[in-house]
Design a protein around this motif. Structure first.
Motif, PDB file in Angstrom:
ATOM      1  N   SER A  31      23.468 -12.643  13.905  1.00 29.94           N
ATOM      2  CA  SER A  31      22.827 -13.760  14.634  1.00 29.94           C
ATOM      3  C   SER A  31      22.076 -12.999  16.051  1.00 29.94           C
ATOM      4  CB  SER A  31      23.657 -14.923  15.274  1.00 29.94           C
ATOM      5  OG  SER A  31      24.073 -15.749  14.098  1.00 29.94           O
ATOM      6  N   ALA A  32      22.978 -12.101  16.708  1.00 28.54           N
ATOM      7  CA  ALA A  32      22.379 -11.643  17.858  1.00 28.54           C
ATOM      8  C   ALA A  32      21.256 -10.764  17.358  1.00 28.54           C
ATOM      9  CB  ALA A  32      23.345 -10.834  18.484  1.00 28.54           C
ATOM     10  N   ILE A  33      21.310  -9.964  16.484  1.00 26.13           N
ATOM     11  CA  ILE A  33      20.215  -9.058  16.240  1.00 26.13           C
ATOM     12  C   ILE A  33      19.089  -9.989  15.684  1.00 26.13           C
ATOM     13  CG2 ILE A  33      19.361  -7.484  14.481  1.00 26.13           C
ATOM     14  CD1 ILE A  33      22.462  -6.394  14.151  1.00 26.13           C
ATOM     15  N   ASP A  34      19.176 -10.744  14.799  1.00 29.63           N
ATOM     16  CA  ASP A  34      18.289 -11.766  14.616  1.00 29.63           C
ATOM     17  C   ASP A  34      17.414 -12.435  15.349  1.00 29.63           C
ATOM     18  OD1 ASP A  34      16.674 -13.388  12.299  1.00 29.63           O
ATOM     19  OD2 ASP A  34      17.399 -15.054  13.177  1.00 29.63           O
ATOM     20  N   SER A  35      18.042 -12.762  16.813  1.00 34.75           N
ATOM     21  CA  SER A  35      17.495 -13.399  17.866  1.00 34.75           C
ATOM     22  C   SER A  35      16.847 -12.490  18.829  1.00 34.75           C
ATOM     23  CB  SER A  35      18.480 -14.301  18.602  1.00 34.75           C
ATOM     24  OG  SER A  35      19.293 -13.164  19.326  1.00 34.75           O
ATOM     25  N   LEU A  36      17.008 -11.269  18.413  1.00 30.49           N
ATOM     26  CA  LEU A  36      16.130 -10.121  19.283  1.00 30.49           C
ATOM     27  C   LEU A  36      14.795 -10.289  19.301  1.00 30.49           C
ATOM     28  CD1 LEU A  36      18.238  -7.015  18.928  1.00 30.49           C
ATOM     29  CD2 LEU A  36      18.064  -8.349  21.237  1.00 30.49           C
ATOM     30  N   GLU A  37      13.840 -10.014  20.151  1.00 36.31           N
ATOM     31  CA  GLU A  37      12.458  -9.975  20.217  1.00 36.31           C
ATOM     32  C   GLU A  37      12.184  -8.683  19.127  1.00 36.31           C
ATOM     33  OE1 GLU A  37      13.714 -11.158  24.139  1.00 36.31           O
ATOM     34  OE2 GLU A  37      14.478  -9.556  22.736  1.00 36.31           O
ATOM     35  N   PRO A  38      10.992  -8.942  18.186  1.00 33.42           N
ATOM     36  CA  PRO A  38      10.652  -7.821  17.369  1.00 33.42           C
ATOM     37  C   PRO A  38      10.647  -6.308  17.881  1.00 33.42           C
ATOM     38  CG  PRO A  38       9.391  -9.776  17.263  1.00 33.42           C
ATOM     39  CD  PRO A  38      10.233 -10.099  18.497  1.00 33.42           C
ATOM     40  N   GLN A  39      10.164  -6.167  18.950  1.00 34.64           N
ATOM     41  CA  GLN A  39      10.203  -4.799  19.416  1.00 34.64           C
ATOM     42  C   GLN A  39      11.802  -4.112  19.622  1.00 34.64           C
ATOM     43  OE1 GLN A  39       9.290  -7.364  21.538  1.00 34.64           O
ATOM     44  NE2 GLN A  39       9.671  -6.986  23.673  1.00 34.64           N
ATOM     45  N   TYR A  40      12.621  -4.988  19.841  1.00 31.50           N
ATOM     46  CA  TYR A  40      14.026  -4.533  19.946  1.00 31.50           C
ATOM     47  C   TYR A  40      14.657  -4.466  18.542  1.00 31.50           C
ATOM     48  CZ  TYR A  40      13.491  -5.114  24.902  1.00 31.50           C
ATOM     49  OH  TYR A  40      12.648  -4.973  26.257  1.00 31.50           O
ATOM     50  N   ARG A  41      14.355  -5.574  17.801  1.00 24.75           N
ATOM     51  CA  ARG A  41      14.991  -5.825  16.605  1.00 24.75           C
ATOM     52  C   ARG A  41      14.667  -4.561  15.524  1.00 24.75           C
ATOM     53  NH1 ARG A  41      13.830 -11.002  15.414  1.00 24.75           N
ATOM     54  NH2 ARG A  41      12.021 -10.359  14.356  1.00 24.75           N
ATOM     55  N   SER A  42      13.341  -4.374  15.714  1.00 27.73           N
ATOM     56  CA  SER A  42      12.876  -3.160  14.825  1.00 27.73           C
ATOM     57  C   SER A  42      13.038  -1.761  15.045  1.00 27.73           C
ATOM     58  CB  SER A  42      11.179  -3.028  15.016  1.00 27.73           C
ATOM     59  OG  SER A  42      10.996  -2.736  16.113  1.00 27.73           O
ATOM     60  N   LYS A  43      14.199  -1.747  16.227  1.00 23.65           N
ATOM     61  CA  LYS A  43      14.828  -0.269  16.602  1.00 23.65           C
ATOM     62  C   LYS A  43      16.124  -0.206  16.243  1.00 23.65           C
ATOM     63  CE  LYS A  43      11.626   0.810  20.430  1.00 23.65           C
ATOM     64  NZ  LYS A  43      11.135  -0.132  21.392  1.00 23.65           N
ATOM     65  N   ILE A  44      16.928  -1.240  15.612  1.00 18.76           N
ATOM     66  CA  ILE A  44      18.117  -1.548  15.415  1.00 18.76           C
ATOM     67  C   ILE A  44      18.456  -1.453  13.856  1.00 18.76           C
ATOM     68  CG2 ILE A  44      20.278  -2.825  15.628  1.00 18.76           C
ATOM     69  CD1 ILE A  44      19.327  -3.733  18.215  1.00 18.76           C
ATOM     70  N   GLU A  45      19.450  -0.750  13.360  1.00 16.52           N
ATOM     71  CA  GLU A  45      19.916  -0.777  12.072  1.00 16.52           C
ATOM     72  C   GLU A  45      21.567  -0.958  12.133  1.00 16.52           C
ATOM     73  OE1 GLU A  45      18.809   2.894   9.967  1.00 16.52           O
ATOM     74  OE2 GLU A  45      20.367   4.055  11.014  1.00 16.52           O
ATOM     75  N   THR A 132      32.913   1.866  31.580  1.00 16.02           N
ATOM     76  CA  THR A 132      33.653   2.476  30.232  1.00 16.02           C
ATOM     77  C   THR A 132      33.230   1.845  28.973  1.00 16.02           C
ATOM     78  OG1 THR A 132      35.828   1.281  30.276  1.00 16.02           O
ATOM     79  CG2 THR A 132      35.441   3.396  31.587  1.00 16.02           C
ATOM     80  N   GLY A 133      32.446   0.794  29.033  1.00 13.03           N
ATOM     81  CA  GLY A 133      32.037   0.080  27.893  1.00 13.03           C
ATOM     82  C   GLY A 133      31.100  -1.362  28.052  1.00 13.03           C
ATOM     83  N   TYR A 134      31.067  -2.036  27.281  1.00  9.70           N
ATOM     84  CA  TYR A 134      30.055  -3.495  27.438  1.00  9.70           C
ATOM     85  C   TYR A 134      31.023  -4.381  27.169  1.00  9.70           C
ATOM     86  CZ  TYR A 134      25.891  -5.966  28.222  1.00  9.70           C
ATOM     87  OH  TYR A 134      24.970  -6.780  28.763  1.00  9.70           O
ATOM     88  N   LEU A 135      31.271  -5.446  27.869  1.00 13.26           N
ATOM     89  CA  LEU A 135      31.906  -6.879  27.445  1.00 13.26           C
ATOM     90  C   LEU A 135      30.960  -7.924  27.412  1.00 13.26           C
ATOM     91  CD1 LEU A 135      35.125  -6.369  29.796  1.00 13.26           C
ATOM     92  CD2 LEU A 135      35.049  -6.043  27.238  1.00 13.26           C
ATOM     93  N   VAL A 136      31.253  -8.654  25.992  1.00 11.97           N
ATOM     94  CA  VAL A 136      30.258  -9.805  26.140  1.00 11.97           C
ATOM     95  C   VAL A 136      31.151 -11.164  26.171  1.00 11.97           C
ATOM     96  CG1 VAL A 136      28.664  -8.489  24.735  1.00 11.97           C
ATOM     97  CG2 VAL A 136      30.593  -9.673  23.437  1.00 11.97           C
ATOM     98  N   SER A 143      24.982 -13.199  24.314  1.00 13.83           N
ATOM     99  CA  SER A 143      25.650 -12.524  24.976  1.00 13.83           C
ATOM    100  C   SER A 143      25.596 -11.054  24.316  1.00 13.83           C
ATOM    101  CB  SER A 143      27.247 -12.698  25.506  1.00 13.83           C
ATOM    102  OG  SER A 143      27.603 -11.883  26.269  1.00 13.83           O
ATOM    103  N   VAL A 144      25.945 -10.849  22.892  1.00 17.27           N
ATOM    104  CA  VAL A 144      25.685  -9.593  22.014  1.00 17.27           C
ATOM    105  C   VAL A 144      24.213  -9.062  22.051  1.00 17.27           C
ATOM    106  CG1 VAL A 144      25.910  -8.898  19.659  1.00 17.27           C
ATOM    107  CG2 VAL A 144      27.697 -10.326  20.806  1.00 17.27           C
ATOM    108  N   ALA A 145      23.270 -10.045  22.005  1.00 19.45           N
ATOM    109  CA  ALA A 145      21.794  -9.787  21.929  1.00 19.45           C
ATOM    110  C   ALA A 145      21.520  -9.206  23.528  1.00 19.45           C
ATOM    111  CB  ALA A 145      21.079 -11.121  21.677  1.00 19.45           C
ATOM    112  N   ASP A 146      22.008  -9.809  24.437  1.00 13.97           N
ATOM    113  CA  ASP A 146      21.657  -9.216  25.755  1.00 13.97           C
ATOM    114  C   ASP A 146      22.205  -7.756  25.559  1.00 13.97           C
ATOM    115  OD1 ASP A 146      20.607 -11.555  26.414  1.00 13.97           O
ATOM    116  OD2 ASP A 146      22.401 -12.408  27.601  1.00 13.97           O
ATOM    117  N   ALA A 147      23.521  -7.713  25.322  1.00 17.65           N
ATOM    118  CA  ALA A 147      24.015  -6.149  25.321  1.00 17.65           C
ATOM    119  C   ALA A 147      23.364  -5.115  24.506  1.00 17.65           C
ATOM    120  CB  ALA A 147      25.442  -6.494  24.935  1.00 17.65           C
ATOM    121  N   LEU A 148      22.763  -5.557  23.423  1.00 13.79           N
ATOM    122  CA  LEU A 148      22.234  -4.758  22.365  1.00 13.79           C
ATOM    123  C   LEU A 148      20.717  -4.465  23.249  1.00 13.79           C
ATOM    124  CD1 LEU A 148      22.781  -6.240  18.925  1.00 13.79           C
ATOM    125  CD2 LEU A 148      23.627  -4.084  20.013  1.00 13.79           C
ATOM    126  N   ARG A 149      20.070  -5.546  23.779  1.00 14.50           N
ATOM    127  CA  ARG A 149      18.774  -5.248  24.449  1.00 14.50           C
ATOM    128  C   ARG A 149      19.100  -4.386  25.737  1.00 14.50           C
ATOM    129  NH1 ARG A 149      18.244 -10.178  25.819  1.00 14.50           N
ATOM    130  NH2 ARG A 149      17.492 -10.947  23.953  1.00 14.50           N
TER     131      ARG A 149
END
Length: 167
Positions: A31-45, A132-136, A143-149
């Motif tokens: 769901s987080a990946i799906d919610s990302l703006e296209p310019q970000y979503r297109s960079k993630i696999e 040392t990492g990222y907490l969501v 929150s996960v989408a924010d982390a990926l962005r």
């Protein structure tokens, strides 16, 4: 290290490794990946590794959202094969909201991967947010989408955090 199973097609590879349980947060990650703006979503696999009939639910979600070209499922793998997939990735992200310790998070960090876990869960005992990492937030695809962005916007900082996590 390239994946022996899934050739890379996008700049950022997110990997999640776990046997399926709803609390592992696979649906939240998708769901987080799906919610990302296209310019970000297109960079993630995304590569999902694990066993469990619940992955059928994930397949349906991925198809319904039109993410089949960027979300891959390996099925269950032997530990060394799963570790090879982890090495081929850039980020380990398992937004599990019921995690006592989470050995996979520690393994991902030891391999120098930026590791994303949930606040208030086992991994937050050894992941310091943006150190040392990222907490969501638990159960939060936003929150996960924010982390990926954030990772896509701050690649150098993300690499530094992954290196501190490894150390």
């Amino acid at each position: 290290t390239p994946s022996a199973l899934i050739p890379r097609s996008r700049p950022l590879r997110v990997i999640a490794i776990s046997n399926y349980e709803e609390s592992k947060g696979f649906e939240i990650l998708i769901s987080a990946i799906d919610s990302l703006e296209p310019q970000y979503r297109s960079k993630i696999e995304t590569v999902l590794v694990g066993a469990g009939s619940g992955f059928e639910t994930i397949h349906h979600q991925v198809e319904r959202l039109g993410l089949s070209d960027s979300v891959h499922y390996t099925g269950p793998l032997l530990h060394r094969e799963a570790m090879a997939e982890l090495l081929a990735g850039d980020i380990f992200c398992l937004p599990s909201w019921r995690e006592a310790f989470g050995i996979m998070y520690a393994e991902a960090m030891s391999m120098g991967k930026l590791t994303i876990g949930c606040r208030g869960q086992g991994p937050s005992d050894f992941i310091q947010h943006l150190e040392t990492g990222y907490l969501v937030d638990p159960r939060s695809s936003t929150s996960v989408a924010d982390a990926l962005r954030w990772v896509l916007q701050n690649p150098r900082q993300a690499k530094t955090i992954a290196e501190r996590g490894k150390a």
